[in-house]
Design a protein around this motif. Structure first.
Motif, short mmCIF file in Angstrom:
data_model
loop_
_atom_site.label_atom_id
_atom_site.label_comp_id
_atom_site.label_asym_id
_atom_site.label_seq_id
_atom_site.Cartn_x
_atom_site.Cartn_y
_atom_site.Cartn_z
N THR A 174 0.85 -1.19 0.00
CA THR A 174 0.00 0.00 0.00
C THR A 174 0.88 1.24 0.00
OG1 THR A 174 -0.10 0.01 2.41
CG2 THR A 174 -1.86 -1.17 1.23
N GLY A 175 0.36 2.30 -0.53
CA GLY A 175 1.10 3.55 -0.55
C GLY A 175 2.19 3.52 -1.59
N ASN A 176 3.07 4.49 -1.50
CA ASN A 176 4.13 4.60 -2.51
C ASN A 176 5.52 4.35 -1.93
OD1 ASN A 176 4.42 6.86 -0.95
ND2 ASN A 176 4.20 8.34 -2.62
N LYS A 177 5.60 3.65 -0.82
CA LYS A 177 6.90 3.37 -0.20
C LYS A 177 7.64 2.30 -0.99
CE LYS A 177 9.09 2.03 4.16
NZ LYS A 177 9.97 3.20 4.19
#
Length: 438
Positions: A174-177
């Motif tokens: 999830t997210g852009n990490k």
């Protein structure tokens, strides 16, 4: 040799080291450590500070080992252990690791050399400049029984670190990490001159536990070898007047494992067979089988075949036996001699078996002089691994002058040495096994 010769004939001057001393592994430092009890952690390297290498890489992994130098084999590494982040104790891998021969037969059948035992490899250690060891340190090596006693001390052993690029990269669910790490290696190498050739013997220890053994050949093409008028050579220079004689480099390594402090290791061979899709299946199937190698073996690499050396005493935190997998590099197998016809040999430990060809002269009546002669059905309780990597050198215009390095070698990859990737970031430390079923 330190001085170039004007023909392919290289000096066979006798080494002053007695056969008895060589059989015992004459060194400038302490001998191999005695195997520890099976339950013991890896001991600290058993050598003085001058002969100890300990490097903590920027990624948190520490490699430890001892070294000594032999008159013929050159650099020998001992008591090699690996301690990645999260491991309370060093993990012992190898008792000793060294070159076992560089066999060089010429295509025209006129000559062949055993560069370690017959052409002065160990005596040919050369000084390195700081520019050849960027960011590292150069240790002074005393060459035993030096042919040139006035120059027995050589600034010839480089230890340094080097970046190798991505150790891993993974986008978060999830997210852009993005999880990524740049890998770091410990490099240890020497340069040994034999005739016109210069061999770079490189040992590369990665922060993920992988070991890479490589030899690079460079220097010059022998000017005395521009005589291949029999059609076997390759034309160099203007027109088609000078033909360089083709030849092979068959390089052997000798590995004496000591996983988890015990020499009592096991050998396993894995083979996979792919079958066409069965009725109702969308894809071919692949079945992998394991063969326990209980007796000495001359092994041949095949598609989807591999070997591993398994600890008898140590397990990782997942309760899986620690092991190291042999990962061959590119090779051209030379069929001209029995000892070069196989890719790997597993023999029962014998102190007198040190070189894969032209072995020590005092091993007893009838004892074979090459590794193929030692495969005689003994049970493997303390296996020694001999790895063969071949290169057929057909010279090219670009090989002059100087000759670009051509590398050959193999790797040892950790298999279940740690329970997870040893460089796993803290945020992912709980993702061991099937996390979706929790």
């Amino acid at each position: 040799m330190r001085v170039n010769r004007n023909s392919r004939a290289r000096s066979r001057a006798a080494v002053g080291l007695s056969a008895l001393a060589l059989a015992a592994g004459a060194t400038t430092a302490a001998g191999p450590a005695v195997a520890q009890p099976r339950s013991a952690p890896a001991p600290a390297p058993d050598c003085s500070a001058a002969y100890r290498i300990e490097q903590k890489l920027s990624t948190g992994t520490t490699w430890r080992m001892c070294w000594h130098y032999e008159s013929e084999a050159g650099l020998v590494l001992e008591d090699i252990s690996y301690q990645p982040p999260g491991e309370a104790q060093p993990i012992k891998i190898l008792n000793t690791a060294k070159l076992a021969q560089i066999h060089v037969p010429y295509d025209d059948g006129s000559v062949e050399y055993n560069d370690l035992t017959g052409a002065g490899f160990g005596q040919g250690l050369v000084d390195m400049t700081p520019a050849e060891c960027p960011g590292g340190a150069i240790k002074t090596v005393k060459v035993p029984d030096a042919w040139d006693p006035q120059h027995a001390n050589v600034k010839g052993l480089c230890t340094t670190t080097r970046s190798r690029g991505h150790a891993y990269r993974m986008e978060a669910d999830t997210g852009n990490k993005v999880f990524q790490k740049q890998g770091k290696d410990l490099l240890i190498y020497t340069v040994n001159k034999v005739g016109w050739y210069e061999y770079i013997t490189e040992w590369r220890f990665q922060d993920d536990g992988t070991l890479n053994m490589n030899v690079g050949a460079t220097g010059s093409l022998s000017p005395g070898d521009y005589d291949a008028g029999d059609g076997r050579g390759w034309p160099l220079g203007k027109g088609a007047k000078d033909y360089a004689t083709s030849h092979s480099h068959n390089i052997f390594w000798r590995l004496n494992f000591g996983l988890d402090g015990s020499s009592k290791t096991k050998v396993e061979q894995y083979d996979s067979v792919v079958s066409p899709p069965a009725r109702g299946q969308e894809a071919p199937s692949n079945k992998t089988t394991v063969t326990k190698v209980g007796k000495e073996l001359a092994g041949d690499a095949k598609n989807m075949r591999w070997w591993r050396i398994v600890s008898n005493s140590g397990k990782n935190k997942d309760n899986h036996a620690r092991s190291y997998e042999i990962v061959p590099g590119a090779t051209t197998k030379y069929p001209g001699r029995p000892f070069t016809k196989h890719d790997v040999y597993f023999t029962e430990y014998n102190k007198c078996e040190q070189f894969s060809s032209d072995n020590l002269p005092n091993c007893g009546a009838g004892h074979g002089k090459s590794v193929d002669k030692w495969i005689d059905g003994q049970t493997l309780t303390h296996p020694v691994v001999w790895v063969n990597s071949g290169f057929h050198h057909i010279a090219r215009d670009e090989d002059q002058q100087p000759m670009p390095v051509h590398w050959q070698g193999f790797s040892l990859a950790p298999r279940d040495v740690t329970a997870m990737n040893p460089l796993t970031p803290a945020e992912l430390a709980d993702q061991n096994g099937n996390v979706e079923s929790r």
